[in-house]
Design a protein around this motif. Structure first.
Motif, PDB file in Angstrom:
ATOM      1  N   LYS A   1      22.626 -25.255 -29.985  1.00  0.00           N
ATOM      2  CA  LYS A   1      22.780 -23.820 -30.252  1.00  0.00           C
ATOM      3  C   LYS A   1      22.112 -23.385 -31.553  1.00  0.00           C
ATOM      4  CE  LYS A   1      26.276 -20.218 -30.889  1.00  0.00           C
ATOM      5  NZ  LYS A   1      27.736 -19.911 -30.865  1.00  0.00           N
ATOM      6  N   ALA A   2      22.446 -24.050 -32.657  1.00  0.00           N
ATOM      7  CA  ALA A   2      21.898 -23.630 -33.957  1.00  0.00           C
ATOM      8  C   ALA A   2      20.387 -23.774 -34.001  1.00  0.00           C
ATOM      9  CB  ALA A   2      22.538 -24.441 -35.084  1.00  0.00           C
TER      10      ALA A   2
ATOM     11  N   GLU B   1      20.635 -15.348 -27.236  1.00  0.00           N
ATOM     12  CA  GLU B   1      21.675 -14.741 -26.408  1.00  0.00           C
ATOM     13  C   GLU B   1      21.122 -14.357 -25.034  1.00  0.00           C
ATOM     14  OE1 GLU B   1      25.073 -14.197 -26.729  1.00  0.00           O
ATOM     15  OE2 GLU B   1      24.715 -15.743 -28.242  1.00  0.00           O
ATOM     16  N   HIS B   2      19.888 -13.871 -25.014  1.00  0.00           N
ATOM     17  CA  HIS B   2      19.243 -13.540 -23.742  1.00  0.00           C
ATOM     18  C   HIS B   2      19.101 -14.790 -22.871  1.00  0.00           C
ATOM     19  CE1 HIS B   2      16.592 -11.369 -20.986  1.00  0.00           C
ATOM     20  NE2 HIS B   2      15.735 -12.375 -21.072  1.00  0.00           N
ATOM     21  N   LEU B   3      18.696 -15.900 -23.495  1.00  0.00           N
ATOM     22  CA  LEU B   3      18.577 -17.165 -22.775  1.00  0.00           C
ATOM     23  C   LEU B   3      19.947 -17.639 -22.291  1.00  0.00           C
ATOM     24  CD1 LEU B   3      17.112 -19.788 -21.893  1.00  0.00           C
ATOM     25  CD2 LEU B   3      17.428 -20.626 -24.230  1.00  0.00           C
ATOM     26  N   ARG B   4      20.943 -17.577 -23.151  1.00  0.00           N
ATOM     27  CA  ARG B   4      22.285 -18.043 -22.782  1.00  0.00           C
ATOM     28  C   ARG B   4      22.845 -17.246 -21.603  1.00  0.00           C
ATOM     29  NH1 ARG B   4      27.486 -16.868 -23.645  1.00  0.00           N
ATOM     30  NH2 ARG B   4      26.967 -15.022 -24.874  1.00  0.00           N
ATOM     31  N   GLN B   5      22.657 -15.937 -21.645  1.00  0.00           N
ATOM     32  CA  GLN B   5      23.158 -15.108 -20.559  1.00  0.00           C
ATOM     33  C   GLN B   5      22.421 -15.387 -19.247  1.00  0.00           C
ATOM     34  OE1 GLN B   5      25.726 -13.001 -20.447  1.00  0.00           O
ATOM     35  NE2 GLN B   5      26.276 -13.381 -22.580  1.00  0.00           N
TER      36      GLN B   5
ATOM     37  N   TYR C   1      18.380 -14.968 -32.921  1.00  0.00           N
ATOM     38  CA  TYR C   1      19.711 -14.826 -32.335  1.00  0.00           C
ATOM     39  C   TYR C   1      19.675 -14.037 -31.032  1.00  0.00           C
ATOM     40  CZ  TYR C   1      24.577 -13.524 -31.659  1.00  0.00           C
ATOM     41  OH  TYR C   1      25.821 -13.331 -31.112  1.00  0.00           O
ATOM     42  N   SER C   2      19.004 -12.894 -31.019  1.00  0.00           N
ATOM     43  CA  SER C   2      19.030 -12.033 -29.833  1.00  0.00           C
ATOM     44  C   SER C   2      18.348 -12.708 -28.639  1.00  0.00           C
ATOM     45  CB  SER C   2      18.388 -10.678 -30.127  1.00  0.00           C
ATOM     46  OG  SER C   2      17.033 -10.838 -30.495  1.00  0.00           O
ATOM     47  N   THR C   3      17.243 -13.428 -28.901  1.00  0.00           N
ATOM     48  CA  THR C   3      16.561 -14.116 -27.803  1.00  0.00           C
ATOM     49  C   THR C   3      17.400 -15.277 -27.296  1.00  0.00           C
ATOM     50  OG1 THR C   3      14.425 -13.520 -28.758  1.00  0.00           O
ATOM     51  CG2 THR C   3      14.424 -15.250 -27.105  1.00  0.00           C
TER      52      THR C   3
END
Length: 315
Positions: free
Chosen positions: A128-129, A141-145, A137-139
């Motif tokens: 994650k880190a 989160e896009h990948l995680r979603q 961070y935003s990208t």
């Protein structure tokens, strides 16, 4: 990949629409922009034709990119159709380059249900880190979603089922499917070792994969192909104890507790736990047991290595 737009292509009007699409891949951190002549970009007809809203952020990005002097993997030219062996990079016209650069990292595993789900947990937890540093961070989160199942998110990476013993063939087919061998490929396979330090069995899937990868790298010197053979026997040998205990619902202790350390790492747990052990990876009731500390306890530095290699393959 590392991508350079040549001074000629930024003056070729028929390429402008593709260059703009490629430039937003740079802005989204999908690829890295290599700039050897910043003035040629600043003063290009391509950028001059963009509105100020688009031109300004791209110029800012170009100025930052110009500080990096590493060579490109792909150079976008007015014409081109192959590898420049001297520069060790692919030279492609803008339309083909845009198609190639949009393709996700191609991850080939023996069993997508198990190995794909394991990689997802590993990258989104232990990685994650590092992924946030690489992507922002935003990208991240896009990948995680988007990465909700073992097959990847389809934008950053796609996971393909290699079919066990046919995995090596699947690697060759993935390379040969490209008009030019620019596909980024990461291969992840079990070792099937029965003891620590044992050589790969000559007839094993892992040995076939290693032989195939070595041959493809010789045939295509610019091919982005990386592979990882697990140190332990199989993915299941990295599962936390609590997961195995939960799987054996009637036990207060688990058969796994009776193994010594070598047996824990090299017994064939798929045979010992006959209830399709891989299903724990996608079962919501087990999700909390695959936390970073538990994965690290079973995988140690090797899991960090896998994370680092996958992030490098994404780049």
């Amino acid at each position: 990949m590392r991508v350079e737009l040549s001074r000629d292509v930024v003056e070729q009007e028929s390429s402008f629409r593709y260059l703009t699409a490629i430039s937003w891949l740079f802005a989204d951190n999908r690829h890295k922009w290599v700039i050897s002549d910043l003035d040629a970009v600043r003063n290009s007809s391509w950028l001059a034709g963009l509105g100020d809203r688009d031109r300004r952020p791209l110029l800012d990005h170009a100025e930052r990119a110009a500080r990096d002097t590493k060579p490109p993997d792909v150079r976008v030219e007015p014409t081109g159709a192959g590898m420049n062996t001297q520069a060790r990079c692919w030279e492609l016209p803008a339309d083909i380059a845009e198609t190639v650069l949009r393709r996700p990292l191609h991850v080939i595993v023996e069993n997508a249900n198990c190995d794909g789900a394991f990689l997802r947990l590993l990258m989104l937890r232990n990685g994650k880190a590092r992924l946030q540093r690489r992507l922002g961070y935003s990208t991240y989160e896009h990948l995680r979603q988007g990465w909700r199942n073992p097959l990847g998110d389809g934008e950053w990476l796609e996971v393909r089922h290699g079919g066990g013993s046919t995995t090596a063939v699947q690697i060759r087919l993935a390379v040969e499917a490209e008009p030019v061998a620019t596909r980024r490929i990461f291969v992840f396979v079990d070792s099937d070792r029965d003891r620590r330090g044992a050589p790969l069995a000559p007839t094993s899937t892992a040995a076939g994969v290693e032989k195939m990868c070595a041959g493809l790298r010789r045939a295509y010197p610019a091919l982005r192909l990386d592979s990882h053979v697990l140190d332990k026997r199989e993915v299941e040998n990295y599962f936390p104890r609590e997961v195995l205990l939960r799987r054996n619902r009637d036990a207060t202790t688990d058969i796994w507790d009776k193994f010594d350390e070598e047996q824990k790492d090299f017994n064939d747990l798929k045979e010992i736990y006959t209830q399709k052990l891989w299903k724990v990876l996608t079962d919501p009731q087990h999700d909390g047991l695959f936390h970073e500390a538990a994965l690290r306890d079973r995988g140690g530095p090797e899991l960090d290595k896998i994370v680092d290699r996958l992030i490098a393959a994404l780049s």
